[in-house]
Design an enzyme around this catalytic site. Structure first.
Site, PDB file in Angstrom:
ATOM      1  N   PRO A 144       0.293  -1.290   0.646  1.00  0.00           N
ATOM      2  CA  PRO A 144       0.051   0.252   0.040  1.00  0.00           C
ATOM      3  C   PRO A 144       0.470   0.781   0.052  1.00  0.00           C
ATOM      4  CG  PRO A 144      -0.845  -1.490   1.535  1.00  0.00           C
ATOM      5  CD  PRO A 144       0.584  -2.217   0.850  1.00  0.00           C
ATOM      6  N   TYR A 145       1.879   1.393   0.737  1.00  0.00           N
ATOM      7  CA  TYR A 145       3.242   2.390   1.257  1.00  0.00           C
ATOM      8  C   TYR A 145       3.173   2.220  -0.448  1.00  0.00           C
ATOM      9  CZ  TYR A 145       7.816   4.960   1.009  1.00  0.00           C
ATOM     10  OH  TYR A 145       8.812   5.891   0.651  1.00  0.00           O
ATOM     11  N   ALA A 146       3.952   1.375  -1.621  1.00  0.00           N
ATOM     12  CA  ALA A 146       4.460   1.789  -3.019  1.00  0.00           C
ATOM     13  C   ALA A 146       3.334   2.443  -3.765  1.00  0.00           C
ATOM     14  CB  ALA A 146       4.517   0.541  -3.265  1.00  0.00           C
TER      15      ALA A 146
END
Ligand code: NAD
Ligand code: UGA
Length: 316
Positions: A144-146
């Site tokens: 999700p961060y990426a």
């Protein structure tokens, strides 16, 4: 303006800019008078002529007044870190990495800022086949961060396509290390374990490889991205070689003469086996190449961790 100036990379960047005689407005929602990490990160800058700190959340604050007279915006504010992004914090990632970036872009366009440099991430590439990642490769974010970092850089690049607004350079930083690195990151934890004798939790077998990039090299690339005429688009900031976590552990052991005690744990979701930059475009467009090898960088990082007063001299 440097956003995220109370953070690891942002504080080094702000310091280097001030050292070079540039006036910097640093914006961060962490208040150095109450947040211990921000206080340490900003210790060398507080009260210094040329540096003005504004404690503000980019999601809500008035950004336009901060940008008057700004030649460039270095937008480093964001929520970093792959692993916690799977949890309930995802809303924070989305808010700071995408929505706050949108506000910075709108304000930069209104005020007529000419260049915006945004901190993107090697994580946008996701799993690779062993080849060095090039900016033309299809992104394949694995966490999700990426996903938020890809959205952030693409949002900035979409703004740059308009006839008005800043030119944009999106720097894809590869695992940055050095003094004041975030405490959740591997290099900090490995050096800390080597210095203190406390155990190190290893997620997986330690054969994961990263294109570890020293903070001073990252700062040099970032300043070049803010100043080189006609630069635009995505650019990798990584040297083109990789080392395994076990390599880092071995260097840390040799620097202290102590064996790190390892606790093996399961591989974390979204963790890729290898990151490695193709640094060709950074060389062509920014005239950049890294100068600090892993052994020297880890030695400097360890010296800073071991010294009671943080050593800021290398960021100059
Ligand atoms: P950091 O957490 O030390 O610094 C980020 C700073 O941004 C923090 O001080 C935080 O308070 C601030 N911030 C977050 N949301 C904000 C908001 N809404 N308003 C104002 N301030 C806000 O992280 P870092 O390691 O210095 O990373 C800086 C940037 O570089 C991030 O965008 C990160 O995604 C990116 N990046 C970092 C690495 C790395 O290896 N450290 C690698 C690739 C990309
Ligand atoms: C790092 C940063 O944390 C991200 O913010 C950044 O976007 C990313 O680099 C990037 O290059 O773009 P990562 O490479 O996962 O992400 O760096 P670390 O958090 O230092 O982790 C490196 C490796 O060490 C991972 O395989 C992780 O699983 C492992 N690790 C980490 C451990 O084994 N133990 C730990 O205690 C911490």
């Amino acid at each position: 303006m440097v956003t995220g100036s109370a953070g690891f990379i942002g504080s080094h960047l702000a310091h280097a800019l001030v050292q070079a005689g540039t006036t910097v407005i640093g914006v961060d929602r962490r208040d150095p008078s109450t947040d211990p990490t921000a206080a340490v990160n900003l210790a060398a800058l507080r009260g210094r002529p040329g540096y003005h700190h504004v404690t503000a959340d980019l999601l809500h604050c008035a950004i336009d007044p901060l940008l008057i007279d700004a030649d460039a915006v270095f937008h480093l504010a964001g929520i970093p870190g792959v692993r916690p992004s799977w949890g309930p914090q995802f809303g924070d990632y989305l808010a700071s990495n995408v929505l706050a970036t949108h506000r910075v872009l709108e304000a930069s366009t209104r005020i007529g800022v000419s260049r915006l440099v945004v901190a993107s991430s090697s994580s946008v590439y996701g799993p690779t086949d062993g080849e060095a990642s090039r900016e033309t490769d299809r992104p394949n974010p694995a966490s999700p961060y990426a996903v938020t970092k890809l959205a952030e850089e693409q949002l900035c690049l979409a703004y740059a396509e308009r006839p008005v607004g800043p030119s944009v350079v999106a720097l894809r930083y590869f695992t940055v290390y050095g003094p004041r690195q975030r405490a959740d990151m591997f290099t900090h934890r490995a050096l800390y374990a080597a210095l203190t004798g406390q155990p190190l939790r290893l997620y997986g077998d330690g054969h994961q490889r990263r294109d570890f990039t020293y903070i001073d090299d990252v700062v040099a690339a970032t300043i070049a991205a803010g100043t080189v005429p006609n630069a635009h688009g995505t650019i990798n900031v990584g040297g083109g070689s990789s080392a395994s976590l076990l390599d880092v552990i071995n260097i840390a052991n040799s620097l202290t003469g102590r064996e790190i005690q390892l606790h093996q744990d399961h591989v974390r979701n979204g963790d890729v086996l290898l990151t490695r930059a193709d640094p060709g475009r950074a060389g062509e467009v920014l005239g950049w190449q890294p100068r600090v090898d892993l052994h020297s960088g880890l030695r400097a990082h360890m010296q800073a961790l071991a010294s009671p007063v943080p050593d800021y001299s290398r960021a100059a």
